[in-house]
Structures are given as C-alpha cells and as structure tokens.
Design a protein around this motif. Sequence first.
Motif, PDB file in Angstrom:
ATOM      1  N   VAL A   1       6.935   7.224  -6.917  1.00  0.00           N
ATOM      2  CA  VAL A   1       5.747   6.666  -6.278  1.00  0.00           C
ATOM      3  C   VAL A   1       5.630   7.199  -4.859  1.00  0.00           C
ATOM      4  N   ALA A   2       4.487   7.836  -4.580  1.00  0.00           N
ATOM      5  CA  ALA A   2       4.196   8.308  -3.224  1.00  0.00           C
ATOM      6  C   ALA A   2       3.390   7.239  -2.510  1.00  0.00           C
ATOM      7  N   GLY A   3       3.875   6.844  -1.369  1.00  0.00           N
ATOM      8  CA  GLY A   3       3.140   5.913  -0.516  1.00  0.00           C
ATOM      9  C   GLY A   3       2.776   6.615   0.773  1.00  0.00           C
ATOM     10  N   TYR A   4       2.617   5.846   1.811  1.00  0.00           N
ATOM     11  CA  TYR A   4       2.343   6.399   3.134  1.00  0.00           C
ATOM     12  C   TYR A   4       2.926   5.447   4.164  1.00  0.00           C
ATOM     13  N   TYR A   5       3.254   5.974   5.320  1.00  0.00           N
ATOM     14  CA  TYR A   5       3.730   5.149   6.421  1.00  0.00           C
ATOM     15  C   TYR A   5       2.497   4.777   7.242  1.00  0.00           C
ATOM     16  N   PRO A   6       2.129   3.492   7.257  1.00  0.00           N
ATOM     17  CA  PRO A   6       0.842   3.111   7.873  1.00  0.00           C
ATOM     18  C   PRO A   6       0.792   3.385   9.373  1.00  0.00           C
ATOM     19  N   ILE A   7      -0.354   3.881   9.793  1.00  0.00           N
ATOM     20  CA  ILE A   7      -0.608   4.097  11.215  1.00  0.00           C
ATOM     21  C   ILE A   7      -1.867   3.323  11.594  1.00  0.00           C
ATOM     22  N   ALA A   8      -1.964   2.987  12.853  1.00  0.00           N
ATOM     23  CA  ALA A   8      -3.132   2.284  13.392  1.00  0.00           C
ATOM     24  C   ALA A   8      -3.453   1.069  12.516  1.00  0.00           C
ATOM     25  N   SER A   9      -4.644   1.020  11.959  1.00  0.00           N
ATOM     26  CA  SER A   9      -5.088  -0.167  11.212  1.00  0.00           C
ATOM     27  C   SER A   9      -4.992   0.007   9.693  1.00  0.00           C
ATOM     28  N   GLU A  10      -4.230   1.008   9.230  1.00  0.00           N
ATOM     29  CA  GLU A  10      -4.090   1.199   7.786  1.00  0.00           C
ATOM     30  C   GLU A  10      -3.382   0.002   7.157  1.00  0.00           C
TER      31      GLU A  10
END
Length: 191
Positions: A43-52
């Motif tokens: 599973v590919a996620g993302y490291y949230p930035i700002a208001s994500e």
Amino acid sequence: MSKEKLRKQFLEKRKNFNPRPEQLNKIFENFSSKIQISKNDVVAGYYPIASELNILPLLQKLSDDGVEIVLPAVNSTLSPMKFYSWKPGSEMKNSQIFPNILELKKQTDPVIPNIIIAPVVACDAKGNRIGLGKGFYDITLQYLRKKNPNLLYIGLCFDFQLIERIESAKHDQKLDIIITESQVIPILTYN
C-alpha cells in the motif's frame, strides 16, 4: 470552473477546515470496511503536508497488521515517482525537487505498490481528482497501470471536497474509489 481556480478555492477551504476526530475515524472505518487488504498487498500512502488529510494513523494500523507500506519520492518532474518502504517512526526529509514535500530520508530499493492512496484537493464522483497540479500521480499511474492493470487508486477526502464536476484531460488518471466520512463511491471505469 478551471482546475486551477478549483484548486485555489479548495486549497483555501481545506486550509480553513478543522476536521473533528470522529470525521477522520469514519473515513478510516469506511476504508477498512470496503477495501480488503492482505499481507501480500503493498500500500502506497503519503506523508501529509499542510492541510492534507492525515492518513498516518491508517498507515500505522496497516503496518501494525503486517502490510507493507511505501511512500513516494519525486526523482524528476517528468518521470514516475518511486516508492520506498516506510515504518512508523521512519525519519523524513524535505524533497530535493519540491522542498515542501516530505520523503523518506533512507531510500533503499524501490517497491511497486498495488494499492495507492493519493492526497486529494477536490474530486468528483466520476473519479476525476485535483491534486497540487504537478502531475506526479498521473505520470506514475499511467506507468504503473501498464505493469498492473488491477492497481487500485484510492482517494480519501472529506465530503466538502467532493464536487459536482471536474474537467479532465486525456492524461488525467481517474480514481478507482473515493471514500469520505459519509460515503464510499466506486468508480466503474478508469483510464
């Protein structure tokens, strides 16, 4: 309305939105009840930035359950992103290409995911997505779908980010499923 105007409008809305914990929990519950994930999945996620939308609790739970989690790294503006294994507590760094994006500090061998969770600025019920406008996910999905036509592309967002219609271009890659705090929208077809 143009994508650029919608992007600007919804980035501002997202910035001013303060989600309640139960809204995030409901998105994660909807994800868990609809998306069947096994220990064989990547599973590919993302490291949230700002208001994500902060998906780190979901990624941590999946990791704790033995699922391999990977995060993207932007190596070039014209090539697909590469994905590297992530564990809770992994050290992050600013991207060399886009300093406001966080990537894993230690990047070993790239891993190909079969499920991708992408950040959403806005989307519509046909799977059209607006991101930050750099095209990374479109380029990456076009490449990965040739390798794996069964790849699952998921957008997690809040109800207010789901809008009536987004103009799409030929290169735009549609989401396969959209999950909000109140609904799960499967998209019947994609590029």
